[in-house]
Design a protein around this motif. Structure first.
Motif, PDB file in Angstrom:
ATOM      1  N   GLU A 201      -0.535 -18.181 -32.931  1.00 40.79           N
ATOM      2  CA  GLU A 201      -0.782 -18.880 -34.175  1.00 40.79           C
ATOM      3  C   GLU A 201       0.291 -19.936 -34.407  1.00 40.79           C
ATOM      4  O   GLU A 201       1.491 -19.612 -34.416  1.00 40.79           O
ATOM      5  N   GLU A 202      -0.097 -21.194 -34.548  1.00 45.92           N
ATOM      6  CA  GLU A 202       0.871 -22.268 -34.748  1.00 45.92           C
ATOM      7  C   GLU A 202       1.724 -21.970 -35.975  1.00 45.92           C
ATOM      8  O   GLU A 202       1.224 -21.571 -37.015  1.00 45.92           O
ATOM      9  N   GLY A 203       3.021 -22.138 -35.824  1.00 45.41           N
ATOM     10  CA  GLY A 203       3.945 -21.839 -36.907  1.00 45.41           C
ATOM     11  C   GLY A 203       4.389 -20.384 -36.917  1.00 45.41           C
ATOM     12  O   GLY A 203       5.218 -19.991 -37.726  1.00 45.41           O
ATOM     13  N   GLY A 204       3.843 -19.585 -36.006  1.00 43.13           N
ATOM     14  CA  GLY A 204       4.226 -18.178 -35.922  1.00 43.13           C
ATOM     15  C   GLY A 204       5.571 -18.001 -35.236  1.00 43.13           C
ATOM     16  O   GLY A 204       6.211 -18.968 -34.820  1.00 43.13           O
ATOM     17  N   ASN A 205       5.985 -16.771 -35.105  1.00 46.55           N
ATOM     18  CA  ASN A 205       7.273 -16.450 -34.496  1.00 46.55           C
ATOM     19  C   ASN A 205       7.085 -16.296 -32.990  1.00 46.55           C
ATOM     20  O   ASN A 205       6.728 -15.224 -32.494  1.00 46.55           O
ATOM     21  N   PHE A 206       7.339 -17.373 -32.255  1.00 48.74           N
ATOM     22  CA  PHE A 206       7.134 -17.382 -30.804  1.00 48.74           C
ATOM     23  C   PHE A 206       8.020 -16.342 -30.123  1.00 48.74           C
ATOM     24  O   PHE A 206       7.587 -15.641 -29.221  1.00 48.74           O
ATOM     25  N   ARG A 207       9.269 -16.252 -30.555  1.00 43.13           N
ATOM     26  CA  ARG A 207      10.199 -15.317 -29.918  1.00 43.13           C
ATOM     27  C   ARG A 207       9.697 -13.883 -30.034  1.00 43.13           C
ATOM     28  O   ARG A 207       9.701 -13.133 -29.073  1.00 43.13           O
ATOM     29  N   SER A 208       9.267 -13.503 -31.208  1.00 40.59           N
ATOM     30  CA  SER A 208       8.764 -12.148 -31.421  1.00 40.59           C
ATOM     31  C   SER A 208       7.530 -11.895 -30.547  1.00 40.59           C
ATOM     32  O   SER A 208       7.394 -10.833 -29.929  1.00 40.59           O
ATOM     33  N   TRP A 209       6.647 -12.860 -30.505  1.00 40.75           N
ATOM     34  CA  TRP A 209       5.440 -12.754 -29.680  1.00 40.75           C
ATOM     35  C   TRP A 209       5.828 -12.632 -28.206  1.00 40.75           C
ATOM     36  O   TRP A 209       5.312 -11.780 -27.482  1.00 40.75           O
ATOM     37  N   ALA A 210       6.762 -13.450 -27.766  1.00 38.65           N
ATOM     38  CA  ALA A 210       7.210 -13.428 -26.376  1.00 38.65           C
ATOM     39  C   ALA A 210       7.885 -12.104 -26.034  1.00 38.65           C
ATOM     40  O   ALA A 210       7.704 -11.568 -24.937  1.00 38.65           O
ATOM     41  N   PHE A 211       8.667 -11.561 -26.978  1.00 43.44           N
ATOM     42  CA  PHE A 211       9.298 -10.263 -26.738  1.00 43.44           C
ATOM     43  C   PHE A 211       8.244  -9.173 -26.562  1.00 43.44           C
ATOM     44  O   PHE A 211       8.410  -8.272 -25.742  1.00 43.44           O
ATOM     45  N   GLY A 212       7.178  -9.241 -27.336  1.00 39.78           N
ATOM     46  CA  GLY A 212       6.091  -8.261 -27.188  1.00 39.78           C
ATOM     47  C   GLY A 212       5.465  -8.345 -25.808  1.00 39.78           C
ATOM     48  O   GLY A 212       5.237  -7.321 -25.146  1.00 39.78           O
ATOM     49  N   VAL A 213       5.192  -9.551 -25.356  1.00 37.49           N
ATOM     50  CA  VAL A 213       4.621  -9.744 -24.017  1.00 37.49           C
ATOM     51  C   VAL A 213       5.610  -9.253 -22.965  1.00 37.49           C
ATOM     52  O   VAL A 213       5.241  -8.544 -22.021  1.00 37.49           O
ATOM     53  N   ALA A 214       6.879  -9.610 -23.128  1.00 38.45           N
ATOM     54  CA  ALA A 214       7.910  -9.208 -22.164  1.00 38.45           C
ATOM     55  C   ALA A 214       8.028  -7.689 -22.103  1.00 38.45           C
ATOM     56  O   ALA A 214       8.169  -7.113 -21.019  1.00 38.45           O
TER      57      ALA A 214
END
Length: 177
Positions: free
Chosen positions: A56-69
């Protein structure tokens, strides 16, 4: 290439480049070696790219990336579970939870370190960076600096202490504000 695809590409590259260091550190805390971390990080980057339309644009990319990681690490652990140096998935999940909680503090430390490092003389920055390069021997770095190996280690110790005090001072000042 369509303009919207160009914007998508630019947006992904900007977000990933901004957070790559933190994602790498997050993964590295859970796997035994740098090469394993590098392999997993490639998988994380690929998955983030493939699923970027879902972000989602404007979302927390880092948090999303940590979940994927986190899921990539758990998958890697499942596939490499027979190796002795691999942690149990429950332990990795606990480390991941703590890492997420500590990330903002660690990011503040990284920012303070970069700021303090930039305050060093250019030659000192180069010497410090060379001391940590994997492809250089410390003896060679010492010789190029005009110091003995023992003398270089003493200089390196003093520089580390100087940086540590600078980082601590900067973090304390931020805490007061």
């Amino acid at each position: 290439m369509l303009m919207s695809e160009t914007n998508r590409n630019s947006s992904f590259v900007r977000e990933f480049a901004c957070h790559e260091e933190a994602i790498r550190a997050f993964v590295r805390r859970m796997v035994p070696s740098r090469s394993d971390c590098d392999d997993i990080l490639q998988e994380v980057a690929l998955t983030l790219w493939e699923k970027f339309d879902e972000f989602e644009e404007g979302g927390n990319f880092r948090s999303w990336a940590f979940g994927v990681a986190r899921y990539k690490v758990l998958s890697w652990l499942r596939d490499h579970g027979r190796r002795r140096l691999v942690l149990d998935s429950d332990v990795v999940a606990m480390i991941a939870d703590v890492s997420v909680e500590e990330e903002s503090h660690l990011e503040n430390q990284r920012i303070a370190f970069r700021s303090c490092f930039q305050k060093l003389d250019g030659d000192d920055q180069t010497l410090m960076a060379n001391a940590y390069r994997q492809d250089l021997k410390i003896q060679d770095v010492a010789a190029k600096s005009g110091r003995t190996t023992a003398g270089f280690y003493q200089w390196l110790y003093r520089m580390r202490q100087l940086l540590l005090k600078c980082v601590q001072r900067q973090l304390a000042n931020e805490a007061k504000q």
